[in-house]
Design a protein around this motif. Structure first.
Motif, PDB file in Angstrom:
ATOM      1  N   LEU A  26       0.801  -1.224   0.000  1.00  0.00           N
ATOM      2  CA  LEU A  26       0.000   0.000   0.000  1.00  0.00           C
ATOM      3  C   LEU A  26       0.838   1.280   0.000  1.00  0.00           C
ATOM      4  O   LEU A  26       0.304   2.361  -0.260  1.00  0.00           O
ATOM      5  N   GLY A  27       2.115   1.169   0.290  1.00  0.00           N
ATOM      6  CA  GLY A  27       2.928   2.364   0.410  1.00  0.00           C
ATOM      7  C   GLY A  27       2.535   3.184   1.623  1.00  0.00           C
ATOM      8  O   GLY A  27       2.427   4.409   1.565  1.00  0.00           O
ATOM      9  N   ALA A  28       2.312   2.486   2.740  1.00  0.00           N
ATOM     10  CA  ALA A  28       1.837   3.146   3.956  1.00  0.00           C
ATOM     11  C   ALA A  28       2.617   2.638   5.156  1.00  0.00           C
ATOM     12  O   ALA A  28       3.356   1.649   5.061  1.00  0.00           O
ATOM     13  N   LYS A  29       2.445   3.295   6.269  1.00  0.00           N
ATOM     14  CA  LYS A  29       3.107   2.915   7.508  1.00  0.00           C
ATOM     15  C   LYS A  29       2.076   2.388   8.494  1.00  0.00           C
ATOM     16  O   LYS A  29       0.975   2.932   8.606  1.00  0.00           O
ATOM     17  N   SER A  30       2.437   1.321   9.204  1.00  0.00           N
ATOM     18  CA  SER A  30       1.553   0.817  10.251  1.00  0.00           C
ATOM     19  C   SER A  30       2.036   1.310  11.617  1.00  0.00           C
ATOM     20  O   SER A  30       3.194   1.691  11.781  1.00  0.00           O
ATOM     21  N   PHE A  31       1.120   1.277  12.581  1.00  0.00           N
ATOM     22  CA  PHE A  31       1.407   1.751  13.922  1.00  0.00           C
ATOM     23  C   PHE A  31       1.062   0.664  14.931  1.00  0.00           C
ATOM     24  O   PHE A  31       0.105  -0.089  14.747  1.00  0.00           O
ATOM     25  N   ASP A  32       1.844   0.591  15.986  1.00  0.00           N
ATOM     26  CA  ASP A  32       1.590  -0.369  17.057  1.00  0.00           C
ATOM     27  C   ASP A  32       0.315   0.043  17.792  1.00  0.00           C
ATOM     28  O   ASP A  32       0.251   1.110  18.389  1.00  0.00           O
ATOM     29  N   GLY A  33      -0.686  -0.833  17.748  1.00  0.00           N
ATOM     30  CA  GLY A  33      -1.948  -0.526  18.420  1.00  0.00           C
ATOM     31  C   GLY A  33      -2.053  -1.108  19.808  1.00  0.00           C
ATOM     32  O   GLY A  33      -3.047  -0.885  20.497  1.00  0.00           O
ATOM     33  N   GLY A  34      -1.062  -1.898  20.227  1.00  0.00           N
ATOM     34  CA  GLY A  34      -1.085  -2.441  21.575  1.00  0.00           C
ATOM     35  C   GLY A  34      -1.870  -3.734  21.690  1.00  0.00           C
ATOM     36  O   GLY A  34      -2.145  -4.425  20.709  1.00  0.00           O
ATOM     37  N   LEU A  35      -2.257  -4.051  22.926  1.00  0.00           N
ATOM     38  CA  LEU A  35      -2.909  -5.312  23.260  1.00  0.00           C
ATOM     39  C   LEU A  35      -4.400  -5.128  23.495  1.00  0.00           C
ATOM     40  O   LEU A  35      -4.846  -4.084  23.966  1.00  0.00           O
ATOM     41  N   ARG A 106     -20.483  -5.818  24.112  1.00  0.00           N
ATOM     42  CA  ARG A 106     -19.410  -6.114  25.050  1.00  0.00           C
ATOM     43  C   ARG A 106     -18.421  -4.962  25.080  1.00  0.00           C
ATOM     44  O   ARG A 106     -18.101  -4.377  24.038  1.00  0.00           O
ATOM     45  N   HIS A 107     -17.957  -4.644  26.275  1.00  0.00           N
ATOM     46  CA  HIS A 107     -16.967  -3.585  26.420  1.00  0.00           C
ATOM     47  C   HIS A 107     -15.624  -4.071  25.904  1.00  0.00           C
ATOM     48  O   HIS A 107     -15.223  -5.212  26.134  1.00  0.00           O
ATOM     49  N   GLY A 108     -14.937  -3.195  25.168  1.00  0.00           N
ATOM     50  CA  GLY A 108     -13.606  -3.490  24.674  1.00  0.00           C
ATOM     51  C   GLY A 108     -12.638  -2.395  25.075  1.00  0.00           C
ATOM     52  O   GLY A 108     -13.039  -1.235  25.257  1.00  0.00           O
ATOM     53  N   ALA A 109     -11.386  -2.745  25.225  1.00  0.00           N
ATOM     54  CA  ALA A 109     -10.373  -1.754  25.595  1.00  0.00           C
ATOM     55  C   ALA A 109      -9.004  -2.258  25.173  1.00  0.00           C
ATOM     56  O   ALA A 109      -8.763  -3.466  25.110  1.00  0.00           O
ATOM     57  N   ARG A 110      -8.127  -1.347  24.853  1.00  0.00           N
ATOM     58  CA  ARG A 110      -6.732  -1.690  24.631  1.00  0.00           C
ATOM     59  C   ARG A 110      -5.860  -0.520  25.054  1.00  0.00           C
ATOM     60  O   ARG A 110      -6.274   0.637  24.978  1.00  0.00           O
ATOM     61  N   HIS A 111      -4.680  -0.854  25.505  1.00  0.00           N
ATOM     62  CA  HIS A 111      -3.717   0.168  25.912  1.00  0.00           C
ATOM     63  C   HIS A 111      -2.743   0.430  24.774  1.00  0.00           C
ATOM     64  O   HIS A 111      -2.220  -0.490  24.163  1.00  0.00           O
ATOM     65  N   PHE A 112      -2.515   1.697  24.493  1.00  0.00           N
ATOM     66  CA  PHE A 112      -1.458   2.076  23.578  1.00  0.00           C
ATOM     67  C   PHE A 112      -0.112   1.747  24.227  1.00  0.00           C
ATOM     68  O   PHE A 112      -0.027   1.621  25.452  1.00  0.00           O
ATOM     69  N   PRO A 113       0.943   1.623  23.422  1.00  0.00           N
ATOM     70  CA  PRO A 113       2.269   1.369  24.009  1.00  0.00           C
ATOM     71  C   PRO A 113       2.678   2.405  25.054  1.00  0.00           C
ATOM     72  O   PRO A 113       3.442   2.095  25.960  1.00  0.00           O
ATOM     73  N   ASP A 114       2.148   3.630  24.943  1.00  0.00           N
ATOM     74  CA  ASP A 114       2.511   4.667  25.916  1.00  0.00           C
ATOM     75  C   ASP A 114       1.582   4.670  27.136  1.00  0.00           C
ATOM     76  O   ASP A 114       1.688   5.531  28.003  1.00  0.00           O
ATOM     77  N   GLY A 115       0.674   3.685  27.209  1.00  0.00           N
ATOM     78  CA  GLY A 115      -0.168   3.541  28.382  1.00  0.00           C
ATOM     79  C   GLY A 115      -1.563   4.132  28.275  1.00  0.00           C
ATOM     80  O   GLY A 115      -2.415   3.872  29.132  1.00  0.00           O
ATOM     81  N   ARG A 116      -1.838   4.940  27.250  1.00  0.00           N
ATOM     82  CA  ARG A 116      -3.179   5.505  27.103  1.00  0.00           C
ATOM     83  C   ARG A 116      -4.192   4.393  26.840  1.00  0.00           C
ATOM     84  O   ARG A 116      -3.871   3.374  26.240  1.00  0.00           O
ATOM     85  N   LEU A 117      -5.438   4.617  27.288  1.00  0.00           N
ATOM     86  CA  LEU A 117      -6.475   3.599  27.182  1.00  0.00           C
ATOM     87  C   LEU A 117      -7.519   4.006  26.157  1.00  0.00           C
ATOM     88  O   LEU A 117      -8.084   5.095  26.227  1.00  0.00           O
ATOM     89  N   LEU A 118      -7.780   3.130  25.202  1.00  0.00           N
ATOM     90  CA  LEU A 118      -8.832   3.319  24.199  1.00  0.00           C
ATOM     91  C   LEU A 118      -9.976   2.368  24.541  1.00  0.00           C
ATOM     92  O   LEU A 118      -9.759   1.173  24.750  1.00  0.00           O
ATOM     93  N   GLU A 119     -11.216   2.897  24.585  1.00  0.00           N
ATOM     94  CA  GLU A 119     -12.364   2.091  24.974  1.00  0.00           C
ATOM     95  C   GLU A 119     -13.475   2.171  23.931  1.00  0.00           C
ATOM     96  O   GLU A 119     -13.663   3.191  23.268  1.00  0.00           O
ATOM     97  N   TRP A 120     -14.228   1.079  23.824  1.00  0.00           N
ATOM     98  CA  TRP A 120     -15.348   1.012  22.892  1.00  0.00           C
ATOM     99  C   TRP A 120     -16.320  -0.078  23.349  1.00  0.00           C
ATOM    100  O   TRP A 120     -16.045  -0.833  24.289  1.00  0.00           O
TER     101      TRP A 120
END
Length: 211
Positions: A26-35, A106-120
């Motif tokens: 794709l000619g693009a960069k990916s980013f670490d989305g965490g666990l 169902r609640h979902g969540a993942r932490h970014f590598p820097d510790g921030r929390l994403l929720e959905w």
């Protein structure tokens, strides 16, 4: 309804290898989305235009992956060699779909590598497992600046090619699914067989790229 993202389950190359392969195509960069600790998975993402992204996901050797439907779905697709797992529609409110599908989000969540929390909240993963042509649904909880759409990619999601039945997907959605849905072509002309996403086409600086 917003077509939010498409999901690619890692195959033999593993998460890093699959991400690098898609980056090259794709000619693009990916980013670490965490666990995803509750699902037993980890991911990388490639931002797309129009508030969308590609989620590249790998199951972990973790007890959660044996119990969580999402972890089960990722493992099953990876064991088949990897590939497109599903497509995800974002909604502002899941209540109507919870009532119609007779199941709770169902609640979902993942932490970014820097510790921030994403929720959905997500709904319909069991439907995806039973019938891989249907999308599942998501409602983002976190503030806009934390969402994948904040990365603002330039690659466009052009077309999703699905083996299956438009009528079946419309029954799942509870409404008509046009050929062009949220500015993305939805094509059911793939050869019949095991239902699911056969390919996804992107508009890139190189032109259209079909994966």
């Amino acid at each position: 309804m917003h077509l939010d993202h498409v999901i690619f389950a890692a195959g033999p190359l593993g998460l890093k290898g699959e991400a690098e392969r898609l980056e090259s195509l794709l000619g693009a960069k990916s980013f670490d989305g965490g666990l995803h600790p509750g699902f037993g998975t980890q991911m990388r993402l490639i931002p797309l235009a129009d508030g969308r992204h590609i989620e590249i996901v790998e199951v972990l050797d973790h007890p959660a992956a044996e119990k969580a439907p999402y972890g089960q779905a990722v493992r099953a697709r990876s064991e088949l060699g990897g590939g497109w797992l599903g497509w995800v529609i974002c909604l502002d409110d899941l209540t109507t779909y919870e009532e119609r599908l007779d199941r709770k989000a169902r609640h979902g969540a993942r932490h970014f590598p820097d510790g921030r929390l994403l929720e959905w909240e997500q709904l319909g993963v069991m439907g995806l497992i039973a019938d891989p042509q249907v999308p599942f649904f998501i409602r983002w909880i976190s503030e806009p600046g934390l969402l994948p759409s904040a990365l603002e990619g330039t690659i466009g999601l052009h077309e999703i090619e699905i083996a299956g039945s438009r009528q079946r997907v419309e029954e799942w959605l509870g409404e008509e699914l046009p050929d062009n849905f949220d500015s993305v072509n939805i094509n059911f002309d793939a050869p019949s067989g095991y239902p699911g996403i056969m390919s996804v086409t992107f508009s890139t600086d190189k032109g259209l790229v079909r994966i």
